[in-house]
Design a protein around this motif. Sequence first.
Motif, PDB file in Angstrom:
ATOM      1  N   LEU A  27       0.837  -1.200   0.000  1.00 40.29           N
ATOM      2  CA  LEU A  27       0.000   0.000   0.000  1.00 40.29           C
ATOM      3  C   LEU A  27       0.874   1.252   0.000  1.00 40.29           C
ATOM      4  O   LEU A  27       1.949   1.276   0.595  1.00 40.29           O
ATOM      5  CB  LEU A  27      -0.922   0.005   1.214  1.00 40.29           C
ATOM      6  CG  LEU A  27      -2.090  -0.991   1.171  1.00 40.29           C
ATOM      7  CD1 LEU A  27      -2.810  -1.022   2.512  1.00 40.29           C
ATOM      8  CD2 LEU A  27      -3.077  -0.621   0.058  1.00 40.29           C
ATOM      9  N   LEU A  30      -0.663   6.273   3.981  1.00 48.19           N
ATOM     10  CA  LEU A  30      -2.066   5.953   4.212  1.00 48.19           C
ATOM     11  C   LEU A  30      -2.277   5.519   5.666  1.00 48.19           C
ATOM     12  O   LEU A  30      -1.376   4.950   6.291  1.00 48.19           O
ATOM     13  CB  LEU A  30      -2.524   4.843   3.273  1.00 48.19           C
ATOM     14  CG  LEU A  30      -2.642   5.198   1.792  1.00 48.19           C
ATOM     15  CD1 LEU A  30      -3.190   3.999   1.014  1.00 48.19           C
ATOM     16  CD2 LEU A  30      -3.545   6.407   1.586  1.00 48.19           C
ATOM     17  N   VAL A  71      -3.015   3.077   7.571  1.00 49.71           N
ATOM     18  CA  VAL A  71      -3.133   1.626   7.673  1.00 49.71           C
ATOM     19  C   VAL A  71      -1.967   1.110   8.504  1.00 49.71           C
ATOM     20  O   VAL A  71      -0.878   1.692   8.479  1.00 49.71           O
ATOM     21  CB  VAL A  71      -3.127   0.956   6.283  1.00 49.71           C
ATOM     22  CG1 VAL A  71      -4.279   1.476   5.434  1.00 49.71           C
ATOM     23  CG2 VAL A  71      -1.806   1.156   5.570  1.00 49.71           C
ATOM     24  N   GLY A  80     -11.276   9.928   5.709  1.00 50.07           N
ATOM     25  CA  GLY A  80     -10.147   9.008   5.628  1.00 50.07           C
ATOM     26  C   GLY A  80     -10.290   8.036   4.479  1.00 50.07           C
ATOM     27  O   GLY A  80      -9.318   7.736   3.774  1.00 50.07           O
ATOM     28  N   TYR A  81     -11.514   7.541   4.274  1.00 49.64           N
ATOM     29  CA  TYR A  81     -11.689   6.610   3.160  1.00 49.64           C
ATOM     30  C   TYR A  81     -11.560   7.320   1.808  1.00 49.64           C
ATOM     31  O   TYR A  81     -11.101   6.712   0.836  1.00 49.64           O
ATOM     32  CB  TYR A  81     -13.019   5.863   3.229  1.00 49.64           C
ATOM     33  CG  TYR A  81     -13.085   4.851   2.110  1.00 49.64           C
ATOM     34  CD1 TYR A  81     -12.162   3.813   2.060  1.00 49.64           C
ATOM     35  CD2 TYR A  81     -14.000   4.975   1.071  1.00 49.64           C
ATOM     36  CE1 TYR A  81     -12.155   2.912   1.006  1.00 49.64           C
ATOM     37  CE2 TYR A  81     -13.993   4.069   0.009  1.00 49.64           C
ATOM     38  CZ  TYR A  81     -13.072   3.040  -0.013  1.00 49.64           C
ATOM     39  OH  TYR A  81     -13.044   2.163  -1.065  1.00 49.64           O
ATOM     40  N   GLU A 137      -9.381   9.522   1.177  1.00 49.92           N
ATOM     41  CA  GLU A 137      -7.930   9.511   0.973  1.00 49.92           C
ATOM     42  C   GLU A 137      -7.462   8.151   0.469  1.00 49.92           C
ATOM     43  O   GLU A 137      -6.661   8.056  -0.477  1.00 49.92           O
ATOM     44  CB  GLU A 137      -7.229   9.862   2.287  1.00 49.92           C
ATOM     45  CG  GLU A 137      -5.715   9.800   2.242  1.00 49.92           C
ATOM     46  CD  GLU A 137      -5.073   9.959   3.614  1.00 49.92           C
ATOM     47  OE1 GLU A 137      -3.829   9.856   3.685  1.00 49.92           O
ATOM     48  OE2 GLU A 137      -5.798  10.158   4.609  1.00 49.92           O
ATOM     49  N   VAL A 138      -7.961   7.095   1.088  1.00 52.02           N
ATOM     50  CA  VAL A 138      -7.568   5.742   0.678  1.00 52.02           C
ATOM     51  C   VAL A 138      -8.035   5.457  -0.747  1.00 52.02           C
ATOM     52  O   VAL A 138      -7.277   4.935  -1.574  1.00 52.02           O
ATOM     53  CB  VAL A 138      -8.151   4.712   1.663  1.00 52.02           C
ATOM     54  CG1 VAL A 138      -7.983   3.292   1.128  1.00 52.02           C
ATOM     55  CG2 VAL A 138      -7.483   4.839   3.024  1.00 52.02           C
ATOM     56  N   ALA A 156      -5.930   7.136  -3.340  1.00 53.81           N
ATOM     57  CA  ALA A 156      -4.600   6.526  -3.491  1.00 53.81           C
ATOM     58  C   ALA A 156      -4.656   5.217  -4.264  1.00 53.81           C
ATOM     59  O   ALA A 156      -3.667   4.812  -4.888  1.00 53.81           O
ATOM     60  CB  ALA A 156      -3.988   6.291  -2.115  1.00 53.81           C
ATOM     61  N   HIS A 210     -11.032  -2.003  -0.706  1.00 57.61           N
ATOM     62  CA  HIS A 210     -10.693  -2.776   0.497  1.00 57.61           C
ATOM     63  C   HIS A 210     -11.361  -4.142   0.473  1.00 57.61           C
ATOM     64  O   HIS A 210     -10.745  -5.158   0.785  1.00 57.61           O
ATOM     65  CB  HIS A 210     -11.136  -1.961   1.726  1.00 57.61           C
ATOM     66  CG  HIS A 210     -10.863  -2.596   3.040  1.00 57.61           C
ATOM     67  ND1 HIS A 210     -11.640  -3.620   3.555  1.00 57.61           N
ATOM     68  CD2 HIS A 210      -9.909  -2.348   3.987  1.00 57.61           C
ATOM     69  CE1 HIS A 210     -11.180  -3.962   4.749  1.00 57.61           C
ATOM     70  NE2 HIS A 210     -10.129  -3.217   5.027  1.00 57.61           N
ATOM     71  N   TRP A 233      -8.087   4.956  11.178  1.00 54.98           N
ATOM     72  CA  TRP A 233      -7.235   3.948  10.576  1.00 54.98           C
ATOM     73  C   TRP A 233      -8.102   2.829  10.004  1.00 54.98           C
ATOM     74  O   TRP A 233      -9.154   2.492  10.565  1.00 54.98           O
ATOM     75  CB  TRP A 233      -6.276   3.366  11.617  1.00 54.98           C
ATOM     76  CG  TRP A 233      -5.333   4.382  12.181  1.00 54.98           C
ATOM     77  CD1 TRP A 233      -5.615   5.344  13.119  1.00 54.98           C
ATOM     78  CD2 TRP A 233      -3.961   4.566  11.825  1.00 54.98           C
ATOM     79  NE1 TRP A 233      -4.505   6.100  13.369  1.00 54.98           N
ATOM     80  CE2 TRP A 233      -3.468   5.652  12.584  1.00 54.98           C
ATOM     81  CE3 TRP A 233      -3.099   3.908  10.947  1.00 54.98           C
ATOM     82  CZ2 TRP A 233      -2.161   6.086  12.491  1.00 54.98           C
ATOM     83  CZ3 TRP A 233      -1.789   4.343  10.844  1.00 54.98           C
ATOM     84  CH2 TRP A 233      -1.329   5.422  11.609  1.00 54.98           C
ATOM     85  N   TRP A 249      -6.841  -6.047   5.750  1.00 53.60           N
ATOM     86  CA  TRP A 249      -6.739  -5.838   4.310  1.00 53.60           C
ATOM     87  C   TRP A 249      -6.597  -7.135   3.514  1.00 53.60           C
ATOM     88  O   TRP A 249      -6.041  -7.130   2.422  1.00 53.60           O
ATOM     89  CB  TRP A 249      -5.563  -4.913   4.026  1.00 53.60           C
ATOM     90  CG  TRP A 249      -5.874  -3.480   4.352  1.00 53.60           C
ATOM     91  CD1 TRP A 249      -5.787  -2.863   5.565  1.00 53.60           C
ATOM     92  CD2 TRP A 249      -6.337  -2.487   3.435  1.00 53.60           C
ATOM     93  NE1 TRP A 249      -6.166  -1.551   5.469  1.00 53.60           N
ATOM     94  CE2 TRP A 249      -6.506  -1.282   4.170  1.00 53.60           C
ATOM     95  CE3 TRP A 249      -6.611  -2.483   2.058  1.00 53.60           C
ATOM     96  CZ2 TRP A 249      -6.954  -0.108   3.584  1.00 53.60           C
ATOM     97  CZ3 TRP A 249      -7.048  -1.318   1.474  1.00 53.60           C
ATOM     98  CH2 TRP A 249      -7.218  -0.144   2.224  1.00 53.60           C
TER      99      TRP A 249
END
Length: 344
Positions: free
Chosen positions: A92, A96, A98, A138-139, A141-142, A145, A215, A232, A236
């Motif tokens: 990843l 991030l 995680v 936050g999601y 952002e994920v 990415a 995810h 966070w 995964w």
Amino acid sequence: MRPTSPPPVPYHATAARPAWSALPAGLRAAVTARLGVPVVGARTAGGGFTRGFAAVLTTADGGRVFVKAAELARDRHLTDWYAREVAVLAGLPAGLPVPRPRWTLDAAGWYAVGLDAVDGRMPRLPWDPAELTATLAGYAEVAAALATPPAALTGLGLPHLADLARQDILWWVEVAAGREPLPPVPAAVPDRLDDLVALESRLPAYAATATGLLHGDLRADNVLVGADGRVWFCDWAWLCHGPAWFDLVTLLLPAYAGGSDADALFAGHPAAADAPPDALDVTLAALSGYFLTGAAAAPPTAPPYRSAHQRWSGEQALGWLAHRQGWSLGAAPRRPHDAPPPDR
């Protein structure tokens, strides 16, 4: 006002896991040797729906590590999941929110992984508005990415949501064809089977056009809220190719259950910016069939509370879909509770 529906058992109290002291001495010795200092404390994770070991270990020098472990012969599916998660976390993008992998080891017939320990807790349900806002940010952002899959992940041979949908997510079509029994559902659901089949059947084609990664298991219990408010994202093992808006729906099921305007939250999120107009309805139809039939078919040996949470998730997905479609489903069947909540 639409009534709220809390989960049948709080997410932080669903697990039935072995304690650190119950692990084989050889495994504990190997983990301790890998850490380099004695383990002086172990806080077992209360959430999750497997029987694998999972705990934050504290060492004599004040260090902390999150360790997952399972027996290779008995729980090979778990050890495979843990190995896959380590590979995903290692690939990843940096930065991030995680946990990062530290090490893996085999000892005493067990496989164990060490991950960064996140100083956080599961979100409060019904969603605290500030925590929900932080989680959705936050999601975003994920999802951004992973919109272009990193090279470190594309070589892992990740599955495609389109294939997973055809193989294991679309169940209303099986019920309608008589290949799967109708799970316990409200009285009017049999009259809506054609609608449910038509909606869920669009998921594979929608998912096949997506170029990013998702995810794949984005439930509220895979979210941790840090002491500083940062969110966070954990667990995964199910990363796959597909549209981020699918993750967004599973993340928002507790928001709908808690009375939030989940329609607006979905429509306003960046992950749904390129979603087909009926993507939310298609996903809700698919998830309702997947969770409800899964709950009804669970064997007696299934981990405690898993069926109850699958049924609750399926009911929320079906209720949300009915609300959006203007369906009147009628009374739900009476059924006993799967199990009382643990006294802790």
